[in-house]
Motif scaffolding. Structure first.
Motif, PDB file in Angstrom:
ATOM      1  N   HIS B  10       0.848  -1.192   0.000  1.00 26.40           N
ATOM      2  CA  HIS B  10       0.000   0.000   0.000  1.00 26.40           C
ATOM      3  C   HIS B  10       0.883   1.241   0.000  1.00 26.40           C
ATOM      4  O   HIS B  10       2.003   1.209   0.518  1.00 26.40           O
ATOM      5  CB  HIS B  10      -0.893   0.054   1.251  1.00 26.40           C
ATOM      6  CG  HIS B  10      -1.888  -1.045   1.333  1.00 26.40           C
ATOM      7  ND1 HIS B  10      -1.619  -2.251   1.946  1.00 26.40           N
ATOM      8  CD2 HIS B  10      -3.165  -1.130   0.896  1.00 26.40           C
ATOM      9  CE1 HIS B  10      -2.676  -3.027   1.876  1.00 26.40           C
ATOM     10  NE2 HIS B  10      -3.633  -2.379   1.250  1.00 26.40           N
ATOM     11  N   ILE B  12       0.404   5.749   0.152  1.00 29.18           N
ATOM     12  CA  ILE B  12      -0.420   6.956   0.130  1.00 29.18           C
ATOM     13  C   ILE B  12       0.466   8.126  -0.264  1.00 29.18           C
ATOM     14  O   ILE B  12       1.527   8.341   0.341  1.00 29.18           O
ATOM     15  CB  ILE B  12      -1.067   7.223   1.503  1.00 29.18           C
ATOM     16  CG1 ILE B  12      -1.976   6.061   1.896  1.00 29.18           C
ATOM     17  CG2 ILE B  12      -1.890   8.524   1.455  1.00 29.18           C
ATOM     18  CD1 ILE B  12      -2.565   6.176   3.286  1.00 29.18           C
ATOM     19  N   ARG B  15      -1.175  14.690  -4.136  1.00 28.45           N
ATOM     20  CA  ARG B  15      -1.198  15.192  -5.509  1.00 28.45           C
ATOM     21  C   ARG B  15       0.080  15.949  -5.839  1.00 28.45           C
ATOM     22  O   ARG B  15       0.586  16.733  -5.018  1.00 28.45           O
ATOM     23  CB  ARG B  15      -2.387  16.142  -5.696  1.00 28.45           C
ATOM     24  CG  ARG B  15      -3.675  15.470  -6.033  1.00 28.45           C
ATOM     25  CD  ARG B  15      -4.798  16.487  -6.157  1.00 28.45           C
ATOM     26  NE  ARG B  15      -5.028  17.195  -4.910  1.00 28.45           N
ATOM     27  CZ  ARG B  15      -5.891  18.192  -4.776  1.00 28.45           C
ATOM     28  NH1 ARG B  15      -6.575  18.621  -5.825  1.00 28.45           N
ATOM     29  NH2 ARG B  15      -6.055  18.781  -3.611  1.00 28.45           N
ATOM     30  N   LEU B  83      -5.406  12.804  -8.541  1.00 32.80           N
ATOM     31  CA  LEU B  83      -6.348  11.999  -7.755  1.00 32.80           C
ATOM     32  C   LEU B  83      -6.789  10.767  -8.539  1.00 32.80           C
ATOM     33  O   LEU B  83      -6.977   9.684  -7.977  1.00 32.80           O
ATOM     34  CB  LEU B  83      -7.571  12.832  -7.361  1.00 32.80           C
ATOM     35  CG  LEU B  83      -7.333  13.996  -6.405  1.00 32.80           C
ATOM     36  CD1 LEU B  83      -8.641  14.738  -6.132  1.00 32.80           C
ATOM     37  CD2 LEU B  83      -6.718  13.516  -5.090  1.00 32.80           C
ATOM     38  N   SER B  86      -5.254   7.122  -8.377  1.00 34.33           N
ATOM     39  CA  SER B  86      -5.546   6.180  -7.297  1.00 34.33           C
ATOM     40  C   SER B  86      -6.108   4.896  -7.896  1.00 34.33           C
ATOM     41  O   SER B  86      -7.108   4.924  -8.616  1.00 34.33           O
ATOM     42  CB  SER B  86      -6.566   6.778  -6.324  1.00 34.33           C
ATOM     43  OG  SER B  86      -6.042   7.905  -5.659  1.00 34.33           O
ATOM     44  N   ARG B 107      -1.589  -1.045  -3.903  1.00 35.96           N
ATOM     45  CA  ARG B 107      -2.737  -0.129  -3.804  1.00 35.96           C
ATOM     46  C   ARG B 107      -2.199   1.277  -3.592  1.00 35.96           C
ATOM     47  O   ARG B 107      -1.606   1.563  -2.551  1.00 35.96           O
ATOM     48  CB  ARG B 107      -3.645  -0.533  -2.643  1.00 35.96           C
ATOM     49  CG  ARG B 107      -4.749   0.467  -2.327  1.00 35.96           C
ATOM     50  CD  ARG B 107      -5.830   0.503  -3.381  1.00 35.96           C
ATOM     51  NE  ARG B 107      -6.567  -0.751  -3.463  1.00 35.96           N
ATOM     52  CZ  ARG B 107      -7.435  -1.017  -4.436  1.00 35.96           C
ATOM     53  NH1 ARG B 107      -7.669  -0.130  -5.396  1.00 35.96           N
ATOM     54  NH2 ARG B 107      -8.062  -2.171  -4.451  1.00 35.96           N
ATOM     55  N   LEU B 108      -2.384   2.157  -4.578  1.00 36.78           N
ATOM     56  CA  LEU B 108      -1.926   3.549  -4.491  1.00 36.78           C
ATOM     57  C   LEU B 108      -3.128   4.448  -4.222  1.00 36.78           C
ATOM     58  O   LEU B 108      -4.125   4.397  -4.959  1.00 36.78           O
ATOM     59  CB  LEU B 108      -1.252   3.969  -5.795  1.00 36.78           C
ATOM     60  CG  LEU B 108      -0.888   5.458  -5.916  1.00 36.78           C
ATOM     61  CD1 LEU B 108       0.152   5.848  -4.867  1.00 36.78           C
ATOM     62  CD2 LEU B 108      -0.401   5.784  -7.323  1.00 36.78           C
ATOM     63  N   THR B 109      -3.016   5.243  -3.188  1.00 37.54           N
ATOM     64  CA  THR B 109      -4.041   6.233  -2.870  1.00 37.54           C
ATOM     65  C   THR B 109      -3.409   7.612  -2.986  1.00 37.54           C
ATOM     66  O   THR B 109      -2.372   7.886  -2.367  1.00 37.54           O
ATOM     67  CB  THR B 109      -4.596   6.043  -1.449  1.00 37.54           C
ATOM     68  OG1 THR B 109      -5.146   4.717  -1.342  1.00 37.54           O
ATOM     69  CG2 THR B 109      -5.683   7.070  -1.147  1.00 37.54           C
ATOM     70  N   VAL B 110      -4.015   8.475  -3.777  1.00 37.96           N
ATOM     71  CA  VAL B 110      -3.534   9.846  -3.949  1.00 37.96           C
ATOM     72  C   VAL B 110      -4.529  10.785  -3.277  1.00 37.96           C
ATOM     73  O   VAL B 110      -5.729  10.756  -3.580  1.00 37.96           O
ATOM     74  CB  VAL B 110      -3.381  10.203  -5.436  1.00 37.96           C
ATOM     75  CG1 VAL B 110      -2.830  11.621  -5.580  1.00 37.96           C
ATOM     76  CG2 VAL B 110      -2.467   9.213  -6.144  1.00 37.96           C
ATOM     77  N   THR B 111      -4.019  11.582  -2.354  1.00 40.29           N
ATOM     78  CA  THR B 111      -4.913  12.502  -1.610  1.00 40.29           C
ATOM     79  C   THR B 111      -4.630  13.955  -1.981  1.00 40.29           C
ATOM     80  O   THR B 111      -3.572  14.278  -2.546  1.00 40.29           O
ATOM     81  CB  THR B 111      -4.737  12.323  -0.101  1.00 40.29           C
ATOM     82  OG1 THR B 111      -3.383  12.662   0.242  1.00 40.29           O
ATOM     83  CG2 THR B 111      -5.012  10.881   0.317  1.00 40.29           C
TER      84      THR B 111
END
Lengths: 116, 111
Positions: B10, B12, B15, B83, B86, B107-111
């Motif tokens: 994972h 995070i 932007r 964003l 993600s 799993r890439l999450t862009v906040t």
């Protein structure tokens, strides 16, 4: 461009029953491969079964079999004697034949639920 | 026999940042493909590497780049994260075959 369409976002089946997942594809090629992949909740994609377009005989792997209709560009997956472990996301995929650089084109998937 | 491995599991990011994802192919495999799987969608082909060169590319902007090393492992780099980047990023390896073996994904999450 090749496209793969899975028209059933979700399907459910009772344990020990049979279920069929649908897939249609569009291509101008005459030689290609079709696949069904399974993606369990743990995420790792696993190949379930493959079909070479030049083969008329439908592929079978234990409880999994396909109905390949080349003229109709249809490629359905039948799961017999469904088990709880079959619950997963199922993806239909296409790859053009020839050479060694196979690029997979996937459908959006069908979420299969198996009820005990 | 180790299968395809990916790291990290994972991630995070914010932007505008840059990210590097890593993949080790199945033993004996020399070709690595990368796919992006947005939530609720099927995987989409990003690109494929063979003999340290990009052999095929899907419809992704130049912000997505990659590399393959002499030991066949590969990296996926994404610059100027949006964003919309993600997603689950999948690596698959193969050897002169249509049969691709997939890793567990990052799993890439862009906040």
């Amino acid at each position: 461009a090749q496209t793969v369409t899975q028209s059933q976002p979700e399907m459910s089946v009772q344990e020990a029953e049979t279920v069929t997942l649908s897939c249609t594809y569009d291509t101008s090629e005459s030689d290609y491969y079709l696949f069904w992949y399974k993606q369990p909740p743990s995420r790792q994609m696993i190949l379930v079964i493959r079909q070479e377009a030049y083969k008329q005989q439908n592929a079978t792997e234990n409880r999994f079999s396909v109905n390949f209709q080349k003229a109709a560009k249809s490629f359905s997956l039948k799961i017999s004697d469904s088990q709880l472990g079959d619950a997963a996301m199922y993806f239909c995929a296409y790859a053009k034949s020839g050479g060694s650089n196979y690029k997979l084109t996937f459908g959006k998937g069908t979420l299969l639920t198996v009820n005990p | 026999d180790a299968g395809v491995t990916q790291s990290p599991t994972h991630l995070i990011k914010t932007r505008g940042q840059q990210v590097t994802l890593r993949c080790s192919p199945k033993s004996g495999h020399d070709t690595v493909s990368w796919y992006q799987q947005a939530l609720g969608q099927g995987p989409q082909f990003i690109f494929q590497y063979y003999e340290e060169e990009e052999r095929q590319r899907g419809n992704f902007p130049d912000r997505f780049s990659g590399h393959q090393f002499p030991n066949y492992s590969s990296e996926l780099n994404v610059n100027a994260l949006l964003l919309g980047d993600s997603a689950l990023y999948l690596c698959a390896s193969s050897l002169f075959s249509y049969e691709q073996y997939f890793g567990p994904g990052t799993r890439l999450t862009v906040t």
